[in-house]
Motif scaffolding. Sequence first.
Motif, mmCIF file in Angstrom:
data_model
loop_
_atom_site.group_PDB
_atom_site.id
_atom_site.type_symbol
_atom_site.label_atom_id
_atom_site.label_comp_id
_atom_site.label_asym_id
_atom_site.label_seq_id
_atom_site.Cartn_x
_atom_site.Cartn_y
_atom_site.Cartn_z
ATOM 1 N N LEU A 96 0.829 -1.211 0.000
ATOM 2 C CA LEU A 96 0.000 0.000 0.000
ATOM 3 C C LEU A 96 0.863 1.259 0.000
ATOM 4 C CD1 LEU A 96 -2.768 -1.091 2.537
ATOM 5 C CD2 LEU A 96 -3.051 -0.734 0.073
ATOM 6 N N LEU A 97 1.929 1.252 0.791
ATOM 7 C CA LEU A 97 2.821 2.414 0.848
ATOM 8 C C LEU A 97 3.523 2.640 -0.490
ATOM 9 C CD1 LEU A 97 4.368 1.924 4.409
ATOM 10 C CD2 LEU A 97 2.813 3.738 3.699
ATOM 11 N N ILE A 98 3.948 1.566 -1.136
ATOM 12 C CA ILE A 98 4.591 1.679 -2.450
ATOM 13 C C ILE A 98 3.600 2.225 -3.481
ATOM 14 C CG2 ILE A 98 5.592 0.341 -4.362
ATOM 15 C CD1 ILE A 98 6.853 -1.497 -2.236
ATOM 16 N N LEU A 105 -3.332 5.541 6.730
ATOM 17 C CA LEU A 105 -4.366 4.738 6.079
ATOM 18 C C LEU A 105 -3.854 3.338 5.756
ATOM 19 C CD1 LEU A 105 -7.203 4.546 4.912
ATOM 20 C CD2 LEU A 105 -6.321 5.525 2.770
ATOM 21 N N ALA A 106 -2.600 3.243 5.318
ATOM 22 C CA ALA A 106 -2.011 1.933 4.998
ATOM 23 C C ALA A 106 -1.957 1.056 6.243
ATOM 24 C CB ALA A 106 -0.607 2.121 4.419
ATOM 25 N N LYS A 154 8.604 -12.916 -3.802
ATOM 26 C CA LYS A 154 9.835 -12.142 -3.634
ATOM 27 C C LYS A 154 9.653 -11.059 -2.567
ATOM 28 C CE LYS A 154 10.721 -12.721 -8.580
ATOM 29 N NZ LYS A 154 10.795 -12.027 -9.889
ATOM 30 N N PRO A 155 10.702 -10.724 -1.838
ATOM 31 C CA PRO A 155 10.596 -9.640 -0.846
ATOM 32 C C PRO A 155 10.436 -8.286 -1.516
ATOM 33 C CG PRO A 155 12.878 -10.364 -1.033
ATOM 34 C CD PRO A 155 12.050 -11.322 -1.858
ATOM 35 N N ILE A 156 9.784 -7.376 -0.850
ATOM 36 C CA ILE A 156 9.687 -5.996 -1.332
ATOM 37 C C ILE A 156 10.290 -5.086 -0.268
ATOM 38 C CG2 ILE A 156 7.726 -6.268 -2.890
ATOM 39 C CD1 ILE A 156 5.859 -5.456 -0.681
ATOM 40 N N TYR A 157 10.878 -3.974 -0.709
ATOM 41 C CA TYR A 157 11.671 -3.142 0.190
ATOM 42 C C TYR A 157 11.044 -1.759 0.378
ATOM 43 C CZ TYR A 157 14.988 -6.866 -0.682
ATOM 44 O OH TYR A 157 15.575 -8.100 -0.784
ATOM 45 N N THR A 158 11.181 -1.254 1.595
ATOM 46 C CA THR A 158 10.561 0.042 1.910
ATOM 47 C C THR A 158 11.286 1.211 1.242
ATOM 48 O OG1 THR A 158 11.878 0.193 3.948
ATOM 49 C CG2 THR A 158 9.695 -0.788 4.129
ATOM 50 N N ASN A 159 12.512 0.992 0.743
ATOM 51 C CA ASN A 159 13.199 2.097 0.064
ATOM 52 C C ASN A 159 12.608 2.387 -1.318
ATOM 53 O OD1 ASN A 159 14.163 -0.033 -1.467
ATOM 54 N ND2 ASN A 159 16.307 0.205 -0.840
ATOM 55 N N THR A 160 11.627 1.562 -1.735
ATOM 56 C CA THR A 160 10.933 1.826 -2.998
ATOM 57 C C THR A 160 9.634 2.618 -2.764
ATOM 58 O OG1 THR A 160 9.778 -0.309 -2.870
ATOM 59 C CG2 THR A 160 11.863 -0.248 -4.078
ATOM 60 N N ILE A 161 9.349 2.954 -1.513
ATOM 61 C CA ILE A 161 8.184 3.798 -1.211
ATOM 62 C C ILE A 161 8.433 5.182 -1.808
ATOM 63 C CG2 ILE A 161 6.821 4.888 0.623
ATOM 64 C CD1 ILE A 161 7.583 2.480 2.403
ATOM 65 N N PRO A 162 7.521 5.720 -2.625
ATOM 66 C CA PRO A 162 7.761 7.000 -3.321
ATOM 67 C C PRO A 162 8.053 8.171 -2.382
ATOM 68 C CG PRO A 162 5.827 5.896 -4.206
ATOM 69 C CD PRO A 162 6.227 5.137 -2.990
ATOM 70 N N SER A 163 7.348 8.236 -1.272
ATOM 71 C CA SER A 163 7.517 9.356 -0.342
ATOM 72 C C SER A 163 8.670 9.102 0.628
ATOM 73 C CB SER A 163 6.227 9.582 0.448
ATOM 74 O OG SER A 163 6.430 10.489 1.503
ATOM 75 N N GLN A 164 9.699 9.966 0.583
ATOM 76 C CA GLN A 164 10.827 9.840 1.505
ATOM 77 C C GLN A 164 10.368 10.029 2.951
ATOM 78 O OE1 GLN A 164 14.105 9.096 0.893
ATOM 79 N NE2 GLN A 164 13.518 8.651 -1.219
ATOM 80 N N SER A 254 11.970 -4.160 5.013
ATOM 81 C CA SER A 254 11.515 -5.011 3.908
ATOM 82 C C SER A 254 10.378 -5.898 4.383
ATOM 83 C CB SER A 254 12.657 -5.878 3.365
ATOM 84 O OG SER A 254 13.034 -6.851 4.303
ATOM 85 N N ALA A 255 9.540 -6.301 3.433
ATOM 86 C CA ALA A 255 8.448 -7.229 3.726
ATOM 87 C C ALA A 255 8.754 -8.554 3.059
ATOM 88 C CB ALA A 255 7.126 -6.661 3.220
#
Length: 334
Positions: A96-98, A105-106, A154-164, A254-255
Amino acid sequence: MKQVTTLKKEKEIFAHRFSLSTRKAIFSGIALVILFIIFAVLNPNFMAKNNLINILQQVVTYAIVGYGLTFVLVGGGTDLSAGASMGLSGIIVTTLLIAGVPLPLAILIALIFGILMGVLNGFSIEVLGVVPFIATLGTQWVFRGLANVLVDGKPIYTNTIPSQEAQQVFYQIGGGRLPGGIPYSVLITLIYGLMLAFILSKTKIGRQIYACGSNLEAAKLSGINAVGTRMFAYCVSGFSACVAGIIVTSRISSAQPMAGQGMELEAIAAAVIGGVSNSGGQGAIVNTIIGALILGVLRNGLNIMGISSFWQQVIIGFILVGVIALDVRRNKKN
């Protein structure tokens, strides 16, 4: 008149069971202190500030997942899907964050999914009549499968979240620290534990959970809505697993679809070692906290002493069997 009698029975059962839980908490607390002293004597590094903080951070996951399982165990059930719920919730919040969903909300959506996972477990057990062990084993596969489907394994990483800003704030939940070095996650664990302790020990629904775990048929005959009560317990377990999943995802940035694998067994072990009865009707949040600390201290101390993780499993397994054996003997005696 019937309502007054039912309430009186609930309070009598609760008072008896809660006093047993308190005595178990005292014995478990003494065991924790002894264990702490032993490791402190064997290796002075055990008492280092960073190591003690590390223990607290390790305990967070055991404790939060264990809180929810305490409700289920006290109510006479079990939940083998908690670890998978934890992994799925981490995937949901990160996805949701990505996608650009605002952080509050997420998190809210992920928490709602946690409750829905509990509803599914409760419905399978209380309405469809499936044995808790089988029902939650099945939903474990469902939740784990969904987690893998959402991210293609596959794992997903929080550094790909658009908002810094969202990245930084989200990391603080599990990775941030207070000025003294204590992680925010420890504070969250403590506050959440106090809230659930109040619900289990001071509210009507808490007394009804004890009554259902003590004698389900008697609880039904006394007018308690056993289906609704035990479904509530499973919802608390799903919600708690979701909270733990969000914290872990935040801390490791990461998730992982396989996150939380086996965590339900670790959390059950923590609860039972602390004094929560696996046969239902006995236990409190404080028992789970003490059990989680025992598990954290034991693992950390054995690591410092150079004991392999394989032997740690052997040791903890024997301790768990011994604690359950004592609990069975005590219940037979009572």
